[in-house]
Scaffold this motif. Sequence first.
Motif, PDB file in Angstrom:
ATOM      1  N   LEU B  94       5.720 -10.564  11.937  1.00  0.00           N
ATOM      2  CA  LEU B  94       4.694 -10.559  13.276  1.00  0.00           C
ATOM      3  C   LEU B  94       5.503 -10.459  14.633  1.00  0.00           C
ATOM      4  N   PHE B  95       6.439 -11.149  14.875  1.00  0.00           N
ATOM      5  CA  PHE B  95       7.182 -11.157  16.123  1.00  0.00           C
ATOM      6  C   PHE B  95       7.704  -9.809  16.208  1.00  0.00           C
ATOM      7  N   PHE B  96       8.615  -9.165  15.466  1.00  0.00           N
ATOM      8  CA  PHE B  96       9.335  -8.054  15.458  1.00  0.00           C
ATOM      9  C   PHE B  96       8.200  -6.786  15.719  1.00  0.00           C
ATOM     10  N   GLY B  97       7.111  -6.835  14.838  1.00  0.00           N
ATOM     11  CA  GLY B  97       6.097  -6.085  15.041  1.00  0.00           C
ATOM     12  C   GLY B  97       5.708  -6.096  16.286  1.00  0.00           C
ATOM     13  N   GLU B  98       5.158  -7.113  16.942  1.00  0.00           N
ATOM     14  CA  GLU B  98       4.435  -7.366  18.149  1.00  0.00           C
ATOM     15  C   GLU B  98       5.366  -7.050  19.333  1.00  0.00           C
ATOM     16  N   LEU B  99       6.729  -7.247  19.084  1.00  0.00           N
ATOM     17  CA  LEU B  99       7.646  -6.797  20.099  1.00  0.00           C
ATOM     18  C   LEU B  99       7.495  -5.334  20.326  1.00  0.00           C
ATOM     19  N   ARG B 100       7.373  -4.649  19.372  1.00  0.00           N
ATOM     20  CA  ARG B 100       7.440  -3.179  19.430  1.00  0.00           C
ATOM     21  C   ARG B 100       6.201  -2.740  19.890  1.00  0.00           C
ATOM     22  N   GLY B 101       5.008  -3.571  20.395  1.00  0.00           N
ATOM     23  CA  GLY B 101       3.811  -3.022  20.717  1.00  0.00           C
ATOM     24  C   GLY B 101       2.906  -2.842  19.758  1.00  0.00           C
ATOM     25  N   MET B 102       2.916  -3.310  18.549  1.00  0.00           N
ATOM     26  CA  MET B 102       1.912  -3.052  17.616  1.00  0.00           C
ATOM     27  C   MET B 102       0.994  -4.317  17.676  1.00  0.00           C
ATOM     28  N   LYS B 103      -0.415  -3.610  17.405  1.00  0.00           N
ATOM     29  CA  LYS B 103      -1.551  -4.748  17.329  1.00  0.00           C
ATOM     30  C   LYS B 103      -1.473  -5.450  16.265  1.00  0.00           C
ATOM     31  N   ARG B 104      -1.800  -6.937  16.169  1.00  0.00           N
ATOM     32  CA  ARG B 104      -1.969  -7.841  15.414  1.00  0.00           C
ATOM     33  C   ARG B 104      -2.568  -7.365  14.039  1.00  0.00           C
ATOM     34  N   ASN B 105      -3.799  -6.809  14.184  1.00  0.00           N
ATOM     35  CA  ASN B 105      -4.457  -6.289  12.893  1.00  0.00           C
ATOM     36  C   ASN B 105      -3.756  -5.369  12.009  1.00  0.00           C
ATOM     37  N   GLU B 106      -3.081  -4.390  12.826  1.00  0.00           N
ATOM     38  CA  GLU B 106      -2.540  -3.450  12.111  1.00  0.00           C
ATOM     39  C   GLU B 106      -1.318  -3.865  11.521  1.00  0.00           C
ATOM     40  N   LEU B 107      -0.657  -4.773  12.028  1.00  0.00           N
ATOM     41  CA  LEU B 107       0.678  -5.296  11.743  1.00  0.00           C
ATOM     42  C   LEU B 107       0.375  -6.063  10.605  1.00  0.00           C
ATOM     43  N   LYS B 108      -0.681  -6.940  10.534  1.00  0.00           N
ATOM     44  CA  LYS B 108      -0.809  -7.729   9.307  1.00  0.00           C
ATOM     45  C   LYS B 108      -1.221  -6.965   8.053  1.00  0.00           C
ATOM     46  N   LYS B 109      -1.813  -5.673   8.205  1.00  0.00           N
ATOM     47  CA  LYS B 109      -1.897  -4.936   7.072  1.00  0.00           C
ATOM     48  C   LYS B 109      -0.296  -4.199   6.433  1.00  0.00           C
ATOM     49  N   GLU B 110       0.197  -3.957   7.375  1.00  0.00           N
ATOM     50  CA  GLU B 110       1.471  -3.446   7.092  1.00  0.00           C
ATOM     51  C   GLU B 110       2.339  -4.459   6.450  1.00  0.00           C
ATOM     52  N   ILE B 111       2.335  -5.889   7.051  1.00  0.00           N
ATOM     53  CA  ILE B 111       3.061  -6.844   6.278  1.00  0.00           C
ATOM     54  C   ILE B 111       2.867  -7.034   4.934  1.00  0.00           C
ATOM     55  N   ASP B 112       1.269  -7.042   4.777  1.00  0.00           N
ATOM     56  CA  ASP B 112       0.851  -7.229   3.349  1.00  0.00           C
ATOM     57  C   ASP B 112       1.374  -6.338   2.458  1.00  0.00           C
ATOM     58  N   PHE B 113       1.332  -4.991   3.181  1.00  0.00           N
ATOM     59  CA  PHE B 113       1.620  -3.993   2.133  1.00  0.00           C
ATOM     60  C   PHE B 113       3.230  -3.899   1.723  1.00  0.00           C
ATOM     61  N   TRP B 114       4.193  -4.260   2.755  1.00  0.00           N
ATOM     62  CA  TRP B 114       5.498  -4.252   2.208  1.00  0.00           C
ATOM     63  C   TRP B 114       5.968  -5.659   1.768  1.00  0.00           C
ATOM     64  N   LYS B 138      15.935  -8.479   2.429  1.00  0.00           N
ATOM     65  CA  LYS B 138      14.840  -7.654   2.378  1.00  0.00           C
ATOM     66  C   LYS B 138      13.637  -7.788   3.510  1.00  0.00           C
ATOM     67  N   VAL B 139      13.792  -8.942   4.010  1.00  0.00           N
ATOM     68  CA  VAL B 139      12.773  -9.539   4.970  1.00  0.00           C
ATOM     69  C   VAL B 139      13.287  -8.759   6.476  1.00  0.00           C
ATOM     70  N   GLN B 140      14.544  -8.673   6.558  1.00  0.00           N
ATOM     71  CA  GLN B 140      15.342  -7.897   7.567  1.00  0.00           C
ATOM     72  C   GLN B 140      15.137  -6.718   7.558  1.00  0.00           C
ATOM     73  N   LEU B 141      15.045  -5.897   6.367  1.00  0.00           N
ATOM     74  CA  LEU B 141      14.616  -4.533   6.207  1.00  0.00           C
ATOM     75  C   LEU B 141      13.305  -4.201   6.537  1.00  0.00           C
ATOM     76  N   ILE B 142      12.276  -5.106   6.191  1.00  0.00           N
ATOM     77  CA  ILE B 142      11.215  -4.765   6.760  1.00  0.00           C
ATOM     78  C   ILE B 142      10.881  -4.973   7.999  1.00  0.00           C
ATOM     79  N   ALA B 143      11.511  -6.042   8.726  1.00  0.00           N
ATOM     80  CA  ALA B 143      11.292  -6.058  10.095  1.00  0.00           C
ATOM     81  C   ALA B 143      12.152  -4.900  10.770  1.00  0.00           C
ATOM     82  N   SER B 144      12.982  -4.119  10.252  1.00  0.00           N
ATOM     83  CA  SER B 144      13.396  -3.170  11.062  1.00  0.00           C
ATOM     84  C   SER B 144      12.452  -1.904  11.003  1.00  0.00           C
ATOM     85  N   PHE B 145      11.554  -1.730   9.965  1.00  0.00           N
ATOM     86  CA  PHE B 145      10.558  -0.722  10.096  1.00  0.00           C
ATOM     87  C   PHE B 145       9.117  -0.979  10.039  1.00  0.00           C
TER      88      PHE B 145
END
Lengths: 413, 299
Positions: B94-114, B138-145
């Motif tokens: 969540l932190f890495f996603g938010e830092l890159r300007g992503m909205k929390r809702n969208e981010l949660k879906k992405e996180i669930d998927f990966w 694996k976590v770091q990899l997901i965080a990178s994209f």
Amino acid sequence: MVNKLWTLIKQVYKQKIRAKSFILMTLLYIVVMVGIMFWSDIKAIFVNEEALEIALVNETSAELESIFVSNDDLAFSFPTESKETLYNQLKEEKFDAVVVISEEAEVLKADIATYTPLKLNDQSAISSFVQYAGKIYGVQQLNLTASEADRILNSEAIITNTNLNEELADGKSEDEKQSGMWASYFVGIVIYFFIMAFLSMITTDVASEKGSRALEMLLVSVKPSTHFQSKIIGVTLLALTQFVVIFGVLFALLRFTDNGSKWKMVESIINELSYSYVFYVIAFLFLTIILFLIIGALFGSLVSKVEEASQVMTPAIMTALVGFYVMISGVANPDTLLIKIFSYIPLTSGMVMPMRIGATDIALIEPMISLALLVLTVIAIYMISLSFYKRSVLTYSSGGLIQKIKTVLKVTT
Amino acid sequence: MTLILEHVVKKYKDFTAVNDLNFTIGKGEIFGLIGQNGAGKTTTFRMILDLQDQTSGNITWDGVPMKKVNRDYLGYLPEERGIFPQMKVEEQLLFFGELRGMKRNELKKEIDFWIERFELEEKRHNKAETLSKGNQQKVQLIASFIHKPKFLILDEPFSGLDPVNRDLLKNAILLLKEKGVTILFSSHQMDNVEELCDHLCLLKKGISLFSGSLLDLKKQYGKTKLTLRTNVPLSELEKMAGVKEVKVDRDEYILTLIDETFAESIFEVVSNGQYIEKFSLDYLSLDEIFKDKVGGNGE
């Protein structure tokens, strides 16, 4: 960029404030403070000390019973038995001490006999009784009346201060200086403890992010300067939080226990302090902490792994320690040259200058110069650190602090 | 939309880390940067990401200098493994996603998927430091994209992963490619590069030995690797025309030919008009080419 900065600050703050170490540290401070404040009550619960039994043998003609008055710690008795009998009783521990008072060449002489040696405090207490008796005895030898004797022993001169130098702040009374000194002593301790705690926090934090390579991932999306600022702001906010919590609790304790009698004591000290003093103290307090935080973040960026953090922190900690001891020396005498010099050095002025402002007669311009120096140093160190931070966060090197700085300069220029 | 490196040089006081590097990566392409340790891969990545300045040369993304490219378009997995040890897996993403300007809702879906894809469901609420090395990676990899970058750099993404996780990663990279992400990665394991890359660049001590498509590289060497199973003795095989070297690999012979044109005559001799179990003429593997190019000391 503002959003990124805010996200980073939030992360630093949230992560640290929930850390067990931070919570425990805050609690520890509160416990220690409560301990100090209520020491006498706490002591009374655990240690129920009985007064020492002291037998007094008066071999002079003077009347001493009215001088040796029993108190909580010392219970004086005037047995009529012979010295030898009393010494025997001392061995049987019926008494803690036998004080034999005699006279030699018109001077009072006391021999304190014990079987179990006395504690220093008790020794001093008995000595001061004897000294006082000695004075009374001396006065009595002059054949003065009781009121005349009293006047000699209790007279105190009335002192007022007038200073004709207009460049100086209005001359302070001794009371004001005493209040200023204790307040400054307190401020010095607060600054010192905050530096110690938060310097190591920021250094370790930056070092661990660098060591875990999380920083490399962060720096793709945020500039090093943003990261640097987020650390300083985040940790400053954390320091503020701890400050508010600790002093909130302290205030509540002072205000609402003992019917506020302790608060009245503090109030009487605060009343002696001027607004300008409070302004300077707050300014010095925060600027000094921020200065150390900047240095801490910079040093943290130099190490390759978190284990090396304490090594690079040492110079900053030593500097703070020096400032602290110079400040402590000021409690005995705040007018020394040493204090004067250290009150201008930006890293230590925060601890030392408040003492000079509070406890000495100081020209108005002096704290201004010192504060200006501190502000300029904070700005300069910030700018230097910022440009250096950009280079050091991605450079990994071994060796001591100087070696690390050299490596950074070598591979980035 | 392409990344172009033109005459990129990185010099330090006493040595040159990268010397006149040129390559181009097309949109949605997977590009491999191959070289030994110290070849200049990480330095190149850092210059591309604007974490380090190049001494000279240009790096542009879609015609825009890297310095001016929106940072949120970029994703990076550093070579050394590490994340915030005290943060929980989900919190971290969540932190890495938010830092890159992503909205929390969208981010949660992405996180669930990966998280599901990388089989990390059970670890979701665990602190990163309690995870195994592979899971941390694996976590770091997901965080990178997690923020859906347009351009992703993966520095040695396969190192330290077991075969099952390597496959998970490989499939994830292919999925990202499908979604149009341009990927630049480095690896020591040539089989991964061979399977994934369309194009590659071979680096040796900061100098590019080859840059282009994998097939072009292989064509440079030609089909000179001949594997066969035969009763013809080794001594005879070695004497055949066009044979540079013969290696025995269990019940097979691996012949290195001077040129692929010799293959036909060899086939005639060893088969002698009869049935033959194995006769296979191939390009050299990337591993072999790499060893040959960088001097037989590939890692």
